[in-house]
Enzyme design. Sequence first.
Site, PDB file in Angstrom:
ATOM      1  N   GLY A 108       0.822  -1.203   0.000  1.00  0.00           N
ATOM      2  CA  GLY A 108       0.000   0.000   0.000  1.00  0.00           C
ATOM      3  C   GLY A 108       0.856   1.253   0.000  1.00  0.00           C
ATOM      4  N   CYS A 109       0.222   2.367  -0.263  1.00  0.00           N
ATOM      5  CA  CYS A 109       0.950   3.632  -0.380  1.00  0.00           C
ATOM      6  C   CYS A 109       1.435   4.125   0.984  1.00  0.00           C
ATOM      7  CB  CYS A 109       0.072   4.675  -1.058  1.00  0.00           C
ATOM      8  SG  CYS A 109      -1.573   4.845  -0.344  1.00  0.00           S
ATOM      9  N   TYR A 110       0.516   4.245   1.936  1.00  0.00           N
ATOM     10  CA  TYR A 110       0.929   4.675   3.275  1.00  0.00           C
ATOM     11  C   TYR A 110       1.956   3.705   3.848  1.00  0.00           C
ATOM     12  CZ  TYR A 110      -2.950   8.040   3.951  1.00  0.00           C
ATOM     13  OH  TYR A 110      -3.817   9.104   3.879  1.00  0.00           O
ATOM     14  N   THR A 111       1.744   2.430   3.571  1.00  0.00           N
ATOM     15  CA  THR A 111       2.613   1.418   4.175  1.00  0.00           C
ATOM     16  C   THR A 111       4.020   1.497   3.621  1.00  0.00           C
ATOM     17  OG1 THR A 111       1.755  -0.168   2.597  1.00  0.00           O
ATOM     18  CG2 THR A 111       0.721  -0.125   4.745  1.00  0.00           C
TER      19      THR A 111
END
Lengths: 343, 343, 343, 343
Positions: free
Chosen positions: A149-152
């Site tokens: 994921g992006c935030y991750t």
Amino acid sequence: MVSVAVIGATGYAGSELVNILSRHDGIRLSHLCSHSYAGRKFSEIYPSFFSRVDSVLEEDDIKRIADDSDVIFLALPHGIASALVSSELLKEKVVIDLGADFRLKDKDTYEAWYKTEHRSPELIASAVYGLPEVHRKDIRKSHLIANPGCYTTCSILALYPLLKHGLIESSTIVVDAKSGVSGAGRGEKIANLFCEVNESVKAYGVASHRHTPEIEQELSAAAGEEVRITFTPHLIPMQRGILSTCYAMLKSGVKEADVEDAYHECYDGEPFVRLSPYLPETRFVKGTNYEDISYRIDNRTGRIIAIGAIDNLIKGAAGQAVQNMNIAFGFDERKALEGVAVI
Amino acid sequence: MVSVAVIGATGYAGSELVNILSRHDGIRLSHLCSHSYAGRKFSEIYPSFFSRVDSVLEEDDIKRIADDSDVIFLALPHGIASALVSSELLKEKVVIDLGADFRLKDKDTYEAWYKTEHRSPELIASAVYGLPEVHRKDIRKSHLIANPGCYTTCSILALYPLLKHGLIESSTIVVDAKSGVSGAGRGEKIANLFCEVNESVKAYGVASHRHTPEIEQELSAAAGEEVRITFTPHLIPMQRGILSTCYAMLKSGVKEADVEDAYHECYDGEPFVRLSPYLPETRFVKGTNYEDISYRIDNRTGRIIAIGAIDNLIKGAAGQAVQNMNIAFGFDERKALEGVAVI
Amino acid sequence: MVSVAVIGATGYAGSELVNILSRHDGIRLSHLCSHSYAGRKFSEIYPSFFSRVDSVLEEDDIKRIADDSDVIFLALPHGIASALVSSELLKEKVVIDLGADFRLKDKDTYEAWYKTEHRSPELIASAVYGLPEVHRKDIRKSHLIANPGCYTTCSILALYPLLKHGLIESSTIVVDAKSGVSGAGRGEKIANLFCEVNESVKAYGVASHRHTPEIEQELSAAAGEEVRITFTPHLIPMQRGILSTCYAMLKSGVKEADVEDAYHECYDGEPFVRLSPYLPETRFVKGTNYEDISYRIDNRTGRIIAIGAIDNLIKGAAGQAVQNMNIAFGFDERKALEGVAVI
Amino acid sequence: MVSVAVIGATGYAGSELVNILSRHDGIRLSHLCSHSYAGRKFSEIYPSFFSRVDSVLEEDDIKRIADDSDVIFLALPHGIASALVSSELLKEKVVIDLGADFRLKDKDTYEAWYKTEHRSPELIASAVYGLPEVHRKDIRKSHLIANPGCYTTCSILALYPLLKHGLIESSTIVVDAKSGVSGAGRGEKIANLFCEVNESVKAYGVASHRHTPEIEQELSAAAGEEVRITFTPHLIPMQRGILSTCYAMLKSGVKEADVEDAYHECYDGEPFVRLSPYLPETRFVKGTNYEDISYRIDNRTGRIIAIGAIDNLIKGAAGQAVQNMNIAFGFDERKALEGVAVI
């Protein structure tokens, strides 16, 4: 020539993927699929591609598509990829899933956070978490790559060296992340209208965002112990970019040089991580596959503040997916991913 | 390898030029110059270039620079280039000037609009107006290329076929143009502060903007008669992009098919002009060297509305400058200039 | 106390109307209606009103609402108001319609541009076009006030003195208008998403926008002859504001002083028109009921460029509607409408 | 009528102050001062005030100004107010300082963080920290009111009940704050240019921002023990607004009901604090004097996330300053400060 299909080509991540792939000289685009827009030209949906990618969008019939494709990118809402992928398909093809279905190693955690049944739990074990800086070796030989994921991506890379090297108290981690609006996708929702997000900032998904267990999974593996964090995403009135501001207490006795060494040991030589002397700003990585990372130590409180910045659609989605393809297919890892942001 | 110097590398057009040149595999960057920041690293001024372009900025001593450079780009305020360039320099080197000093063929017009004396009027005649779609043949052999202005590129290309083919009443032309803020440069002025331009739109330079005579010069040449226009620029709260909305009365008897033919005759085969079925939006060309052009005829009034869109820093400045270099040095005209906007 | 109902309270114009009315000390809000959100609190839809306007939204049952209301504001899509209003209703109540149904005096023109049948053509004649600067006297005694459109208010007021005083060639008028995104409403459309409109500018409705005949109707009346214009709206990445840049050829012999006199004669004493020495910027009128107007004469071409700026939701919608109510009910015309923009 | 002078009227906070004061019917503006623009009309610097506040700006000669003023607002860079104010002045006049000079009770802390000598340390003791929700009683009788900083107002109010009621471990507090660009002022700096801050987010002043000791001072007083926090400000591409996301570990045994009670006990009846059921967004308070506060408990980690939102120029500066004047002069505390944000 590697033959490449994209399913879910008309979302923001999907279209960015088409963009990157269209300048990759080792592949050819075999199919662009979109359930919503099947039968229309890709450039009708994204006129910026007019005269460059005018192919007609197809229904996502994965069997037919697999026939003449070596790699299939899935850029779909969660819950759909796990229904499309099968062990037969994975025998001969490589699947790179930009969604969440194969990221979490624990089926129950997935089902608890996503509030849905996993449709192919038997495949989870074979999936590799596609974060090259951590799992490059496994990515090389995998047929099912779960693109992070992006935030991750942004948060894990900022914190990973600190946990890998045991420099912080893992129970004190707070990640305060800020994302541009493209992270919310292209859905026709009031919450995503210009007049609802422009000139404002808000937190959302407080203490409940689905990227939390994904970050925890990878940080736990790095630390060799279970890590629980508080993660708060915020929406910023800009199109692209994520900034993760990560807080933790340094363990007693840890010195700035230890921190410096840890980051260098983990990332020196990495093509897409830059340990920057400048505090990261998302504009410095806009349109690129870089994560810029920097940190400061707050001597008054004993905390470290580690900050990472990425373009959520590139290193946080399409760029990292192509990076994974490059690794899996033996291309130069940088291919089609070079470039610098200006303004 | 062509050896390339950039003088004025730290303005917005200059830094975009460095960006494009840094991915051009037929050249090497010999010098980056900046009077304001000489002695500091380029990547200190633009941290997005960290680890990619870390060279130290030099003073703009053109003689020294010319020694080991084949082509010199000038990205400077008007009035400075004309003092730097000399006929000696032009004997051996190619100069591509992104400023205004050599664009106007008439010295008096220059001096009237720019309210300054021209410092090398004897060189004006040898300069070529660097709009490839109109002057490609002359660009090929020129040593002094006057790169067009941003508003002018966008507006001229949108109107050129109509005048070339005699389809409009030239006395009725109104050009209403809208530009992103980067067009105003990187000067420390209150007028360019975020809080002064964000969430607002304004006209400026009404009936007095310096790009007016430049547009008129080229449209007059196309029409074979003197053309006078009303040109109004507007400032839009976005970073990049120009949209020119051009109005004129069609000559009596002119049909839609005549217009269609004129545009195709002028631009079919052009690598960077797209005659789009979609109304242009600046986002469709952001970060690219394209000009998208479309038009509509208002049958109720007999007017044509021709609309062009460019990225002001690319086709309106740095991209067109590299396109000119590619032409002058025999590179593929598209080199380092391909790419598509996403969002 | 005047009792006031708002039907269509949850659109952008409707909510601005609630805001203005909530600080008007001569009225009380009797009903807020919203078909989409009936049964929910107004402050649930607009949390900025939390603790200030927490009333529950009702279905738009106009008969029931009329019972205890003196004035009913309609902020609805076109075609709905004309079905709700009846001559019975208008006998006792005042209706102020923010939509388009009663603006055009010619039913056929309405039906041609709006592509729908008019549902109460018999009421058109009794409606007053609610532009106070032109029709104040009639507004005073009207029971059906057709509140002008946003683009039209801004454009008509900028041009009106020139036509009223016969100073321009009416066949040469071009209006190039720029609007913030709130003008497009709160609909769940991809075209209104942040990522689709931010950092871009586009023209739309070229030669076909429905505000065209409305502008022409009022300018024709002012000129005493039929006026046809070319009108091009553009979408600007900001929330509020319209700038109309209006072009026309001055009649032979007209001098700057004639123009100056015309504007002053029309607007001196007007509480909400400011003849500004500064070129209008939409930020100067943001959140206010002002229209700022300025002009420049292009002596090279003989054109006048008249520029008007308004806040599309205030002078272009809710503010003007309250101004009309103030006039119709004998309040000070400025009541609840004072205020200045900062940044 | 209270006679009011504003010194530093042309900064963003100063002009917002003029705006609020110009609708306050209990005062008259005696002097607007600006060192940079003395001799020019206020409306020339801020054309939005044209026809409303056209008075001529004066030099900031505080003695002359004090002659016919009852209250003097100072909106100046730190270090200047402490040189202007004297005990003589304070005998007869009330000074409300929007700058930092009199906020910190400890002179050494001031000098350490602001790296400058304090010019009137003898006055510090008489100054009241102008946060009405905490110090209302003292404000009533004070002649020197130190108006709190923007970040500090937002952060203190969000955390105050938790410390006052002893519900959190004070050593675990992290404040991650996000501010619009107007907080950086109107200085001609490259860092504040539209193209440098738009479409980007960054942290700055990490572990070193001057609002840190101010927050700590007030939280320590509330807790009855020394509190040290980590505070990180971020710049958001919007004009107005601050969101403070505050993290802390709940003390063992603390329940959600305890938290709820603490907030209500502190803020019920407060005119400008709203305990909102909705997660705060800065747009909900834009242009208003409200602070919206909400919180969530992360049961997985035992942390509370308390979130506050203000308009940095209103509750974070000019609005709070007028609120303080209203208190000190016995006006209704809400006067000139009511209003709701729309979009």
